[in-house]
Design a protein around this motif. Structure first.
Motif, PDB file in Angstrom:
ATOM      1  N   TYR A 424      -4.057   8.163   0.277  1.00 30.12           N
ATOM      2  CA  TYR A 424      -3.674   7.101   1.203  1.00 30.12           C
ATOM      3  C   TYR A 424      -3.657   7.618   2.640  1.00 30.12           C
ATOM      4  N   GLU A 447      -0.428  -7.182  -5.626  1.00 31.78           N
ATOM      5  CA  GLU A 447       0.696  -6.591  -4.876  1.00 31.78           C
ATOM      6  C   GLU A 447       0.207  -5.428  -4.016  1.00 31.78           C
ATOM      7  N   THR A 448      -0.555  -4.539  -4.652  1.00 31.23           N
ATOM      8  CA  THR A 448      -1.067  -3.373  -3.935  1.00 31.23           C
ATOM      9  C   THR A 448      -1.973  -3.803  -2.785  1.00 31.23           C
ATOM     10  N   GLU A 450      -1.912  -6.544  -1.147  1.00 31.53           N
ATOM     11  CA  GLU A 450      -1.108  -7.134  -0.092  1.00 31.53           C
ATOM     12  C   GLU A 450      -0.380  -6.067   0.732  1.00 31.53           C
ATOM     13  N   LYS A 451       0.164  -5.084   0.034  1.00 36.41           N
ATOM     14  CA  LYS A 451       0.878  -3.996   0.731  1.00 36.41           C
ATOM     15  C   LYS A 451      -0.058  -3.258   1.678  1.00 36.41           C
ATOM     16  N   ILE A 452      -1.238  -2.944   1.165  1.00 36.14           N
ATOM     17  CA  ILE A 452      -2.209  -2.213   1.985  1.00 36.14           C
ATOM     18  C   ILE A 452      -2.590  -3.047   3.202  1.00 36.14           C
ATOM     19  N   GLN A 454      -0.765  -5.290   4.697  1.00 35.97           N
ATOM     20  CA  GLN A 454       0.339  -5.315   5.654  1.00 35.97           C
ATOM     21  C   GLN A 454       0.471  -4.009   6.414  1.00 35.97           C
ATOM     22  N   GLU A 455       0.236  -2.907   5.698  1.00 35.49           N
ATOM     23  CA  GLU A 455       0.470  -1.606   6.332  1.00 35.49           C
ATOM     24  C   GLU A 455      -0.693  -1.152   7.197  1.00 35.49           C
ATOM     25  N   TYR A 476      -3.064   3.815  -3.342  1.00 38.57           N
ATOM     26  CA  TYR A 476      -1.735   3.360  -2.928  1.00 38.57           C
ATOM     27  C   TYR A 476      -0.676   3.642  -3.999  1.00 38.57           C
ATOM     28  N   SER A 477      -0.963   3.192  -5.220  1.00 39.98           N
ATOM     29  CA  SER A 477       0.068   3.274  -6.264  1.00 39.98           C
ATOM     30  C   SER A 477      -0.093   4.491  -7.161  1.00 39.98           C
TER      31      SER A 477
END
Length: 491
Positions: A424, A447-448, A450-452, A454-455, A476-477
RNA sequence: CGGGGUGUAGCGCAGUCCGGUUAGCGUACCUGGUUUGGGACCAGGUGGUCGCAGGUUCGAAUCCUGCCACCCCGACCA
């Protein structure tokens, strides 16, 4: 560097804007978010239209036209579809104005309220499927392979000339089929047509893939996309083709009698590209002197700039070149002879560079004497002197060369800006530094994704068709993954 | 809808803080002349409800109040 264009290195989006405006492609209109497409810009769109229209017809499609207005209730018949478009619809509520009480203007006549409000189409699936219901009774009525050239309205918060405007021009194909297989094949076929067009006419290499569930078209079971890479390292979705399953047939109750005598819902595809492609063209090839157009899409392919004193000399030059111009025109090459006396040659050189004309031919007294012309290519700015008798054979060859070179250059750029990463940290580092496509493992969850997003602001552009499977761990995960997907920051 | 900014000639801007000649500059445009192989030069000229509406003042682009529009950054969108 040309007068008045901000350098790409200094401010990429200002550079983009300068080119659009200074090359006379389009302007902001007085209506928020809407543009005026000027002759130079519209000529490019016309070339895109002509080329694609032929490709559509060669693959068995026909054109038709459906209404601009869609009854509000139609939109909500397909749940995912309305969810995706409701927030950006222009709505017609009344059909009449009247003089205002103070006599200074007009106001909406409250008496003229529509019983059912109309929305201005953001896309035409609903009105078209409502129509197809009447066109289809039997398997003998299928397939329906219809395309529409039209304008659509999506009330975007923030707009950019060509890339995202509130109103834009596009084509939308809407097909109806008897089987799932056939509908899916159609979606893939048009995906191929788009990719072919992008690479062989726009000279923009594309990644062919499908969208993840969260990036899919509202109402589709699968969205196939061609993803392009722009010179600032951001991705642009150049066109999409959707396999719609039976979603719209079910929403609008479109069934047909099968060969066996049963009844089934019709299978569907839809596909579209828009004036956004003009934006792609600019961002893929152009430089600080202005537009660079691939010859196959350039409205003017060759410009001839005579250098002369007085009418006699101009006439002499014209006579010398007339047969050559005619020869090139017979070969379907568009040639412009700019004998205007109001502008100096230097001014014309700069102007046609700004407009992206692929080849410039200059001819003056010196050349008349030596029986030569000066040929300059827009993409590399190289100039050379050739004999006037060679022009007829040299120009068509050079047009081909430029077309090929632009694609090769864009391919090399993409290769340089495509990076495989496994952590990452590297993922973020690459996005921050050179950008481009980042090939990384992903655990397959929304979920992953979306997180990526956002970040890092990067999204999954697509999962490549014919993707090689490869064991790995999600960046990511850390969960296991069977293939890499394409991430990028995008327009 | 939040935060910031800008409205002055077709376009780009200065002037506004600290009210006071005829509101200025660049560019574009028009006329004449000299020029013409990479955005020519000289001379002359046209073009302004200073975003809108009120107010203060002998006097407002400038100060006050209200409104409107647009741009940028976010949120939204692909």
């Amino acid at each position: 560097m040309s007068k008045g264009i901000t350098s790409k290195e200094v401010d990429y989006s200002q550079w983009y804007n300068d080119i659009v405006v200074k090359a006379g492609l389009a302007d902001h209109s007085s209506v928020r978010g809407c543009m005026v497409i000027k002759p130079n810009g519209f000529a490019i769109w016309e070339k895109i239209q002509q080329t694609l229209d032929k490709m559509f017809k060669d693959t068995g499609h026909v054109n038709a036209y459906f209404p601009l207005f869609i009854p509000k209730s139609y939109l909500s018949k397909e749940a995912a579809h309305v969810e995706g478009f409701a927030k950006e619809c222009a709505v017609v509520t009344h059909y009449r104005l009247k003089n205002s009480a103070d006599g200074k203007g007009v106001v909406v006549d409250p008496e003229a309220k529509l019983e059912e409000e109309l929305i201005v189409r953001p896309t035409s699936e609903t009105i078209i499927w409502n129509t197809y219901k009447n066109w289809i009774q039997s398997y003998r009525d299928l397939p329906i392979l219809v395309n529409q050239w039209a304008n659509v309205v999506r009330w975007e918060m923030r707009t950019r000339l060509f890339l995202r405007t509130a109103e834009f021009l596009w084509q939308e194909g809407h097909t109806a089929h008897a089987t799932e297989k056939e509908a899916r094949e159609e979606a893939l076929k048009m995906h191929d047509v788009y990719a072919d067009f992008a690479e062989n006419f726009l000279a923009i290499p594309v990644l062919k893939g499908y969208k993840t569930e969260s990036e899919r078209f509202a109402g589709a079971l699968d969205t196939y996309t061609i993803e392009m890479l722009m010179q600032d390292g951001k991705a642009l979705q150049g066109g999409t083709s959707h396999f719609l399953g039976q979603n719209f047939a079910k929403a609008f109750d479109v069934t047909f009698a099968t060969e066996k005598g049963d009844s089934d819902h019709v299978w569907a595809s839809s596909w579209g590209v828009s004036t956004r492609l003009v934006g792609a063209l600019i961002m893929a090839h152009s430089d600080d002197s202005g537009l660079v157009l691939p010859p196959k899409i350039a409205p003017t392919q060759v410009v001839i700039v005579p250098i002369f004193k007085g009418e006699d000399q101009l006439k002499q030059i014209k006579e010398k070149l007339d047969p050559i111009i005619k020869f090139l025109q017979d070969k379907n090459i568009s040639v412009k002879f700019d004998g205007s006396e109001h502008k100096k040659p230097g001014w014309k050189f700069a102007e046609y560079e700004l407009q992206g004309v692929p080849i410039r031919v200059a001819i003056g007294p010196r050349d008349l004497e030596n029986n030569t012309v000066e040929i300059a290519r827009r993409d590399t700015k190289e100039k050379q002197i050739i004999g006037i008798d060679e022009v007829s054979s040299f120009v068509p060859q050079l047009l081909d060369t430029i077309q090929k070179d632009l694609l090769e250059k864009a391919k090399a750029f993409r290769k340089e800006h495509t990076t495989e990463v496994d952590t990452y940290d590297d993922f973020k580092k690459i996005l921050e530094s050179k950008g481009g496509f980042v090939m990384a493992h992903w655990d397959g969850t929304a979920e992953t994704e979306e997180k990526i997003k956002q970040e890092t602001k990067a999204t999954i552009r697509c999962v490549l068709l014919n993707n090689e499977s490869e064991e790995g761990k999600c960046v990511y995960s850390g969960k296991s993954s069977k293939q890499r997907v394409v991430f990028a920051k995008a327009y």
